[in-house]
Design a protein around this motif. Structure first.
Motif, PDB file in Angstrom:
ATOM      1  N   HIS A   1      -2.962   9.167 -11.386  1.00 59.09           N
ATOM      2  CA  HIS A   1      -3.977   9.278 -10.336  1.00 59.09           C
ATOM      3  C   HIS A   1      -4.551   7.904  -9.993  1.00 59.09           C
ATOM      4  CE1 HIS A   1      -3.779  13.609 -10.575  1.00 59.09           C
ATOM      5  NE2 HIS A   1      -4.020  13.565 -11.871  1.00 59.09           N
ATOM      6  N   TYR A   2      -4.817   7.109 -11.015  1.00 57.68           N
ATOM      7  CA  TYR A   2      -5.315   5.746 -10.806  1.00 57.68           C
ATOM      8  C   TYR A   2      -4.278   4.915 -10.058  1.00 57.68           C
ATOM      9  CZ  TYR A   2      -5.575   0.822 -12.125  1.00 57.68           C
ATOM     10  OH  TYR A   2      -5.537  -0.548 -12.093  1.00 57.68           O
ATOM     11  N   LEU A   3      -3.026   4.957 -10.496  1.00 60.24           N
ATOM     12  CA  LEU A   3      -1.994   4.131  -9.885  1.00 60.24           C
ATOM     13  C   LEU A   3      -1.705   4.561  -8.447  1.00 60.24           C
ATOM     14  CD1 LEU A   3       0.381   3.769 -12.957  1.00 60.24           C
ATOM     15  CD2 LEU A   3      -0.834   1.900 -11.810  1.00 60.24           C
ATOM     16  N   ARG A   4      -1.698   5.865  -8.201  1.00 57.03           N
ATOM     17  CA  ARG A   4      -1.457   6.324  -6.833  1.00 57.03           C
ATOM     18  C   ARG A   4      -2.566   5.840  -5.894  1.00 57.03           C
ATOM     19  NH1 ARG A   4       1.574  10.079  -4.460  1.00 57.03           N
ATOM     20  NH2 ARG A   4       2.233  11.012  -6.450  1.00 57.03           N
ATOM     21  N   ALA A   5      -3.806   5.959  -6.329  1.00 55.81           N
ATOM     22  CA  ALA A   5      -4.915   5.523  -5.486  1.00 55.81           C
ATOM     23  C   ALA A   5      -4.857   4.022  -5.236  1.00 55.81           C
ATOM     24  CB  ALA A   5      -6.243   5.908  -6.127  1.00 55.81           C
ATOM     25  N   ARG A   6      -4.481   3.276  -6.240  1.00 57.47           N
ATOM     26  CA  ARG A   6      -4.388   1.815  -6.080  1.00 57.47           C
ATOM     27  C   ARG A   6      -3.270   1.450  -5.106  1.00 57.47           C
ATOM     28  NH1 ARG A   6      -6.050  -2.980  -7.639  1.00 57.47           N
ATOM     29  NH2 ARG A   6      -4.642  -4.515  -8.554  1.00 57.47           N
ATOM     30  N   ALA A   7      -2.133   2.119  -5.228  1.00 56.99           N
ATOM     31  CA  ALA A   7      -1.032   1.882  -4.292  1.00 56.99           C
ATOM     32  C   ALA A   7      -1.419   2.297  -2.875  1.00 56.99           C
ATOM     33  CB  ALA A   7       0.210   2.637  -4.752  1.00 56.99           C
TER      34      ALA A   7
END
Length: 460
Positions: free
Chosen positions: A312-318
């Protein structure tokens, strides 16, 4: 799902809002080098994503458990357990940041006259290679030449060129091959698992140590799950584990994907190299179980290394990086495509064709963005990566004239990024009026940190 940060804000910090006149005076006082600005003179700070992230509540809580014992602290053992699970390297040394790991490894492993090979050395990696008396050679993949193509893994190393180097006349001089994931100097682009595997096989075949510069290992792993066939059902942590197991060791600034303000890592397989590294570590950084860090730092790093592979963190950052890139593209400014995660790289050379490489178009754009809206960023072009003589004349330009808008982790919201895009658009509308720059003082290494410059108006 709409773009949304997967966290809520618990503590806030005011940001400076200044006038154009104040910014012009500040930039002149700083020698037209954005590294010399005071943070109080910057509204949106996109200089780097290194050590500038926001700590989570869990990290803050972990810091309270910090054991400050000099040797064998509980905090080290927690840090070690997390790193062991992730990397499986038998020798794990914390250090204060990534450049310390570079210096220690190169001092222990390399001899003057040897060659270090990378997909792209970043600034401190190149500097530490050269300080060890070595020659740093970059072998970026051919796909990187087309900045705006949708090739998914432009961060790859050129495998044909790597094999030629490992079998060529200088083969006996090659001391290490180090893969930077993601490829920061190459537009923040990811490296595929297929490329890592092939490079690893080549290095094993020719008995050359193969290492990862793993400062952004989780972001690389996320992009693998999104772009590389065969990994779409893998978790980012599973991909990261597989990547670490392909290498003889890693060095990493954990100020990136450790989501902490300080810290780094050197981890190795080879017992003899580890013994040599430990001696240098103890003499220059600290005992092997703290490496120059406080116990609270080790606790926050351990927690950060768990949080960073959360999908979830990585998707939002991307998504945030992609959103900013889309807004900038809509304003007519080219970027390195497809967007990576830790930053958006503007094609300054295309936006400012009237500024030749020897007048540093990337730096010119960085100064213009600061004057226009208080945005601090960093050039990744001929000032940063080109070859310059002692008088400040450019001898060999960088392959590309880029400007990086680095995105600190969990710091800026969607509205902040939209403000950045508006400032980029405003500068783009008057691009032809942006002046070039000449070097006034020229440090012998890492010149972008300490150089001073002056604008050239009119362009000469």
């Amino acid at each position: 799902m709409p773009l949304m940060e997967p966290y809520r804000i618990k503590v806030v910090e005011p940001i400076p809002v200044t006038t154009r006149a104040v910014r012009e005076k500040a930039l002149e006082r700083a020698g037209h080098n954005l590294f010399n600005l005071s943070a109080d003179e910057v509204t949106i700070d996109l200089l780097t994503d290194s050590g500038t992230g926001a700590l989570s509540a869990a990290q803050q809580a972990a810091a309270a458990l910090g054991d400050e014992s000099y040797a064998g602290a509980r905090s080290y053992h927690r840090f070690r357990a997390v790193v062991d699970e992730l990397t499986a390297y038998p020798h794990v040394f914390p250090v204060h940041q990534g450049r310390a790991a570079e210096r220690i490894l190169f001092s222990a492993l390399l001899e003057p006259g040897q060659i270090t090979i990378s997909n792209t050395h970043f600034d401190t990696t190149r500097a530490n290679s050269e300080l060890a008396g070595c020659e740093a050679r970059d072998l970026p993949c051919p796909e990187m030449k087309d900045l705006e193509s949708d090739e998914p893994f432009k961060g790859n190393i050129d495998l044909v060129a790597l094999e030629a180097a490992l079998t060529g006349p200088d083969a006996d001089r090659i001391g290490i091959v180090i893969m930077t994931i993601t490829n920061n100097g190459g537009g923040g682009q990811p490296v595929s698992m297929a490329n890592l595997e092939a490079a690893s096989r080549l290095c094993r075949r020719h008995a050359v140590p193969f290492f990862l510069d793993a400062g952004r290992f989780a972001e690389n792993a996320w992009l693998v799950t999104q772009r590389e066939p065969g990994y779409e059902n893998s978790s980012p942590r599973e991909v990261a584990k597989a990547a670490f197991r392909l290498a003889d060791g890693c060095l990493a600034s954990l100020k990136k994907d450790g989501i902490a303000n300080i810290g780094g890592l050197l981890a190795l397989r080879d017992d003899d190299v580890a013994r040599r590294c430990e001696l240098i570590l103890t003499a220059t950084e600290g005992f092997r179980t703290y490496g120059g860090l406080a116990g609270r730092d080790l606790e926050m790093l351990a927690q950060g290394l768990i949080e960073v592979t959360d999908p979830h963190y990585l998707r939002a950052r991307a998504d945030a990086a992609a959103h900013l890139a889309e807004l900038v593209n809509t304003a007519g400014v080219g970027t390195v495509r497809p967007p990576g995660i830790h930053g958006v790289y503007l094609n300054a050379g295309r936006l400012l064709p009237h500024i030749p490489p020897e007048r540093f178009p990337g730096h010119a754009l960085a100064c213009a963005l600061y004057i226009e809206g208080g945005i601090r960023s960093v050039e990744l072009g001929s000032l940063f990566l080109g070859e310059v003589d002692s008088d400040g004349r450019l001898r060999t330009p960088a392959p590309y004239e880029l400007l990086r808008l680095a995105l600190p982790r969990r710091v800026y919201t969607q509205s902040h990024l939209e403000y950045v895009a508006e400032i980029v658009a405003a500068v783009a509308k008057r691009a032809e009026s942006v002046p070039g720059y000449r070097l006034v003082t020229v440090p012998p290494i890492l010149r972008h940190f300490n150089a001073t410059l002056e604008p050239i108006t009119p362009l000469t």
